[in-house]
Design a protein around this motif. Structure first.
Motif, short mmCIF file in Angstrom:
data_model
loop_
_atom_site.label_atom_id
_atom_site.label_comp_id
_atom_site.label_asym_id
_atom_site.label_seq_id
_atom_site.Cartn_x
_atom_site.Cartn_y
_atom_site.Cartn_z
N ILE A 131 2.21 -50.43 25.24
CA ILE A 131 2.86 -50.07 23.98
C ILE A 131 1.85 -49.62 22.93
O ILE A 131 2.24 -48.93 21.98
N ALA A 132 0.58 -49.95 23.09
CA ALA A 132 -0.43 -49.46 22.14
C ALA A 132 -0.54 -47.94 22.22
O ALA A 132 -0.59 -47.25 21.19
N ASP A 133 -0.57 -47.41 23.45
CA ASP A 133 -0.59 -45.94 23.60
C ASP A 133 0.67 -45.32 23.00
O ASP A 133 0.60 -44.28 22.33
N ILE A 134 1.80 -45.97 23.27
CA ILE A 134 3.08 -45.41 22.81
C ILE A 134 3.15 -45.41 21.28
O ILE A 134 3.73 -44.52 20.66
N ALA A 135 2.54 -46.42 20.64
CA ALA A 135 2.49 -46.43 19.17
C ALA A 135 1.61 -45.30 18.65
O ALA A 135 2.03 -44.50 17.81
N CYS A 136 0.41 -45.22 19.16
CA CYS A 136 -0.57 -44.29 18.58
C CYS A 136 -0.25 -42.82 18.86
O CYS A 136 -0.68 -41.95 18.12
N CYS A 137 0.52 -42.55 19.90
CA CYS A 137 0.86 -41.15 20.21
C CYS A 137 2.09 -40.67 19.45
O CYS A 137 2.43 -39.48 19.51
N SER A 138 2.74 -41.57 18.72
CA SER A 138 4.14 -41.33 18.32
C SER A 138 4.36 -40.06 17.53
O SER A 138 5.38 -39.39 17.70
N TYR A 139 3.45 -39.71 16.66
CA TYR A 139 3.66 -38.49 15.85
C TYR A 139 2.99 -37.27 16.46
O TYR A 139 3.17 -36.15 15.96
N LEU A 140 2.22 -37.47 17.53
CA LEU A 140 1.30 -36.40 17.97
C LEU A 140 1.94 -35.37 18.89
O LEU A 140 1.30 -34.38 19.24
N TYR A 141 3.21 -35.57 19.28
CA TYR A 141 3.91 -34.56 20.09
C TYR A 141 4.75 -33.61 19.24
O TYR A 141 5.30 -32.64 19.76
N TYR A 142 4.90 -33.91 17.96
CA TYR A 142 5.80 -33.09 17.14
C TYR A 142 5.23 -31.69 16.94
O TYR A 142 4.02 -31.52 16.76
N PRO A 143 6.11 -30.69 16.97
CA PRO A 143 5.64 -29.31 16.89
C PRO A 143 5.30 -28.84 15.47
O PRO A 143 4.59 -27.85 15.32
N GLU A 144 5.81 -29.53 14.45
CA GLU A 144 5.58 -29.05 13.08
C GLU A 144 4.09 -29.18 12.72
O GLU A 144 3.40 -30.10 13.16
N ASP A 145 3.63 -28.29 11.86
CA ASP A 145 2.23 -28.32 11.43
C ASP A 145 1.97 -29.50 10.49
O ASP A 145 2.64 -29.64 9.47
N PHE A 146 1.02 -30.35 10.88
CA PHE A 146 0.55 -31.36 9.91
C PHE A 146 -0.98 -31.48 10.01
O PHE A 146 -1.53 -32.57 9.89
N ASN A 147 -1.62 -30.34 10.16
CA ASN A 147 -3.09 -30.27 10.24
C ASN A 147 -3.65 -31.11 11.37
O ASN A 147 -4.72 -31.72 11.23
N PHE A 148 -2.92 -31.16 12.47
CA PHE A 148 -3.40 -31.83 13.68
C PHE A 148 -3.51 -30.80 14.79
O PHE A 148 -2.51 -30.21 15.20
N ASP A 149 -4.73 -30.60 15.24
CA ASP A 149 -4.99 -29.65 16.33
C ASP A 149 -5.48 -30.44 17.53
O ASP A 149 -6.61 -30.95 17.54
N ARG A 150 -4.62 -30.58 18.52
CA ARG A 150 -4.96 -31.37 19.71
C ARG A 150 -6.31 -30.99 20.30
O ARG A 150 -7.05 -31.85 20.76
N LYS A 151 -6.61 -29.70 20.30
CA LYS A 151 -7.82 -29.24 20.98
C LYS A 151 -9.09 -29.71 20.28
O LYS A 151 -10.18 -29.67 20.86
N ALA A 152 -8.96 -30.14 19.02
CA ALA A 152 -10.12 -30.66 18.30
C ALA A 152 -10.48 -32.08 18.76
O ALA A 152 -11.54 -32.60 18.38
N TYR A 153 -9.60 -32.69 19.54
CA TYR A 153 -9.80 -34.07 20.00
C TYR A 153 -9.60 -34.09 21.51
O TYR A 153 -8.51 -34.42 21.99
N PRO A 154 -10.63 -33.73 22.30
CA PRO A 154 -10.42 -33.54 23.74
C PRO A 154 -9.91 -34.78 24.47
O PRO A 154 -9.10 -34.66 25.40
N ASN A 155 -10.36 -35.95 24.06
CA ASN A 155 -9.89 -37.16 24.76
C ASN A 155 -8.44 -37.47 24.40
O ASN A 155 -7.66 -37.89 25.26
N ILE A 156 -8.07 -37.27 23.15
CA ILE A 156 -6.67 -37.44 22.75
C ILE A 156 -5.79 -36.43 23.47
O ILE A 156 -4.70 -36.75 23.95
N ASP A 157 -6.27 -35.20 23.60
CA ASP A 157 -5.52 -34.14 24.27
C ASP A 157 -5.19 -34.54 25.72
O ASP A 157 -4.04 -34.46 26.17
N ARG A 158 -6.21 -35.01 26.42
CA ARG A 158 -6.03 -35.46 27.81
C ARG A 158 -5.08 -36.65 27.89
O ARG A 158 -4.19 -36.70 28.75
N TRP A 159 -5.25 -37.59 26.99
CA TRP A 159 -4.43 -38.81 26.96
C TRP A 159 -2.97 -38.48 26.65
O TRP A 159 -2.05 -39.04 27.26
#
Lengths: 209, 209
Positions: free
Chosen positions: A156-184
């Motif tokens: 559930i820790a992963d499920i908490a921390c990922c919760s906003y990171l799949y949304y398509p709207e722009d909030f200045n989050f670029d997955r590719k800037a965080y390669p380990n987060i991108d893979r995870w």
């Protein structure tokens, strides 16, 4: 179980995805947040905090996504870690998420996408974007060489921390800037039963367009 | 037990006051936050999150104030609630604090008091002040007719939510605007052994003046 939730709510998604990946029977109850659905007397009676999600399991009514996630993992025996030390590590990342990740990503995404343009304050957006980037940098460093945030398996820790990171709207989050987060994020999305928040819960910007 | 902490840190105060009111033996280890003490390689080895507090109990190293508070209440059998339902209610307010209270009050107080004046952004201060007022209004409503946030006795939930509210620096928090919070803060401060954060932990603005 019934989960009061709506698609745009990353906090709701933490509960909905935990229920789903723990193979629990549940149904969503749509919270009409964008029309004041969390501010009605009936809703405040359910949750004085005026927030989604709320989980109902018989007479048990639970609020705060972290409490709901903890309840789901205890009830199902899944996603919660294997030992006392692992459970503390899970709880650690739940708190980190609530303190530094979703508590920042949520308002930032809301301001940048769901507020009228004249109310989108550039200084506030810059402040929140900087806070979010700092928090994600820590997560990315922690995920270097690790598959999951806490322990050897998805929790559930992963499920908490990922919760906003799949949304398509722009909030200045670029997955590719965080390669380990991108893979995870890919690894979480590859779990059997995984669904995008707009597919797992009722309500999305498309419904309101 | 050793607690890495510093006086200005409300998050550290949650752990320090929980240790004290649960009658645990502990000693503080000063974290020189204002001179980069949470950014050194050694500190980041201790806590990748780069935050205080950190609790060391033998080989057990814990970070995140909520995890430390939970550990203290489990170890001592005190301040944690009497039943599974009460423990969930305690956890609920711990998450509320991390999500909406200390995560806002902390940065707001930092910006208004510890940043150079030219870096104090009025729009960011207004944004955070509004968020904090909303969160405290919910707490004040919940405390109406209640002595404590969760259950019949003082718990770590109270200690979490009060953590920033005793500090003397201005962060747009006026106790008298929240009568139930005002009464509750007096009740916590009346507990045997209670100390103000600047008396309980090393470091304060006076030391740096």
């Amino acid at each position: 179980m019934k989960l009061h939730c709506f698609g745009e709510s990353g906090h709701s998604y933490k509960a909905a995805l935990s229920l789903t990946l723990a193979d629990q029977e549940w149904e969503p109850v749509f919270v009409d947040f964008f029309n004041g659905g969390t501010r009605t007397p009936a809703y405040l009676e359910l949750n004085v905090m005026g927030e989604a999600p709320v989980l109902e399991d018989g007479d048990t009514v639970l609020t705060q996504s972290g409490v709901i996630q903890d309840y789901i993992s205890s009830k199902s025996g899944k996603l919660g870690g294997k030992s006392a030390a692992e459970r503390r590590e899970v709880l650690r990342w739940l708190f980190y998420d609530n303190h530094k990740v979703s508590s920042i990503a949520g308002p930032l995404r809301f301001i940048m996408n769901f507020l009228p343009e004249e109310k989108r304050n550039a200084d506030v957006i810059a402040f929140l974007s900087g806070r979010l980037a700092g928090a994600l940098k820590v997560m990315d460093a922690h995920l270097d060489g690790r598959n999951w945030l806490a322990g050897e398996e998805l929790t559930i820790a992963d499920i908490a921390c990922c919760s906003y990171l799949y949304y398509p709207e722009d909030f200045n989050f670029d997955r590719k800037a965080y390669p380990n987060i991108d893979r995870w994020l890919d690894a979480i999305a590859a779990q059997p039963g995984w669904k995008h928040p707009y597919d797992l819960m009722p309500g999305s910007p498309a419904d309101r367009a």
